[in-house]
Design a protein around this motif. Structure first.
Motif, PDB file in Angstrom:
ATOM      1  N   GLU A  17      41.296  27.646  33.738  1.00 37.25           N
ATOM      2  CA  GLU A  17      41.772  28.510  34.808  1.00 37.25           C
ATOM      3  C   GLU A  17      40.615  28.931  35.712  1.00 37.25           C
ATOM      4  O   GLU A  17      39.450  28.726  35.391  1.00 37.25           O
ATOM      5  N   SER A  18      40.957  29.532  36.841  1.00 33.53           N
ATOM      6  CA  SER A  18      39.928  29.953  37.799  1.00 33.53           C
ATOM      7  C   SER A  18      39.045  31.040  37.186  1.00 33.53           C
ATOM      8  O   SER A  18      39.500  31.811  36.332  1.00 33.53           O
ATOM      9  N   LYS A 145      31.071  32.155  37.703  1.00 33.42           N
ATOM     10  CA  LYS A 145      30.773  31.509  38.991  1.00 33.42           C
ATOM     11  C   LYS A 145      29.405  30.826  38.948  1.00 33.42           C
ATOM     12  O   LYS A 145      29.260  29.710  39.441  1.00 33.42           O
ATOM     13  N   GLN A 148      29.760  27.759  36.906  1.00 32.49           N
ATOM     14  CA  GLN A 148      30.515  26.740  37.643  1.00 32.49           C
ATOM     15  C   GLN A 148      29.623  26.046  38.667  1.00 32.49           C
ATOM     16  O   GLN A 148      29.693  24.833  38.835  1.00 32.49           O
TER      17      GLN A 148
END
Length: 172
Positions: A17-18, A145, A148
């Motif tokens: 998921e995000s 983040k 990622q």
């Protein structure tokens, strides 16, 4: 404990998921552990995460992982509530000395204990849960983040034996 920690973190990092949904799920799960809902916190985390469109898996993993710390969280809730309400400061005794004996494990004892604590405990629980939600969301989101961005992205290449998907005749 390190293996337990690693396992929980790996489960959360493996979610597809995000980062925002995962961070919100983690924040929800951790905040629920500060609130006096010890028996229903796991299903409550799942249901709230589904309703609010957070990551249900991240919320449940976080609630389950931090169950060992709930007595510490509840103690902190009580201490913060007493500090904010001014209890203990006027008497000159340390806040933790005003806490009742917590040696019993019977559910009725805990219900009586929660009734005795009343406002300081609830005030501290709501304040701590709110602060923990905000801080854990910010830290988890930033971590996810950064992680990622640091992962190398796979380049999309067309294989030589497949024709180009653009139809050149349609443009003419």
């Amino acid at each position: 404990m390190p293996g337990y920690w690693r396992s929980a973190v790996q489960k959360i990092l493996a979610l597809s998921e995000s980062p925002q949904r995962v961070a919100l799920g983690v924040a929800l799960g951790l905040a629920l552990d500060f609130l006096p809902v010890p028996v229903i916190s796991i299903p409550l985390a799942y249901l709230l995460a589904r309703i609010l469109r957070f990551s249900p898996a991240a919320a449940v993993v976080t609630v389950v992982f931090f169950k060992w710390a709930v007595p510490l969280f509840f103690t902190l809730d009580y201490m913060v509530g007493r500090l904010l309400l001014g209890a203990g400061a006027a008497s000159g005794q340390p806040v933790w000395q005003g806490m009742p004996n917590t040696g019993h494990l019977h559910p009725q004892y805990w219900l009586n204990w929660l009734g005795h604590l009343g406002r300081p405990f609830i005030l501290g629980a709501v304040l701590n849960a709110s602060l923990v939600f905000i801080l854990s969301y910010a830290l988890t989101y930033r971590f996810l983040k950064c992680r990622q961005r640091s992962k190398p992205r796979k380049k999309l290449r067309l294989s030589p034996h497949r024709p180009n998907p653009v139809n050149h005749k349609a443009r003419l």
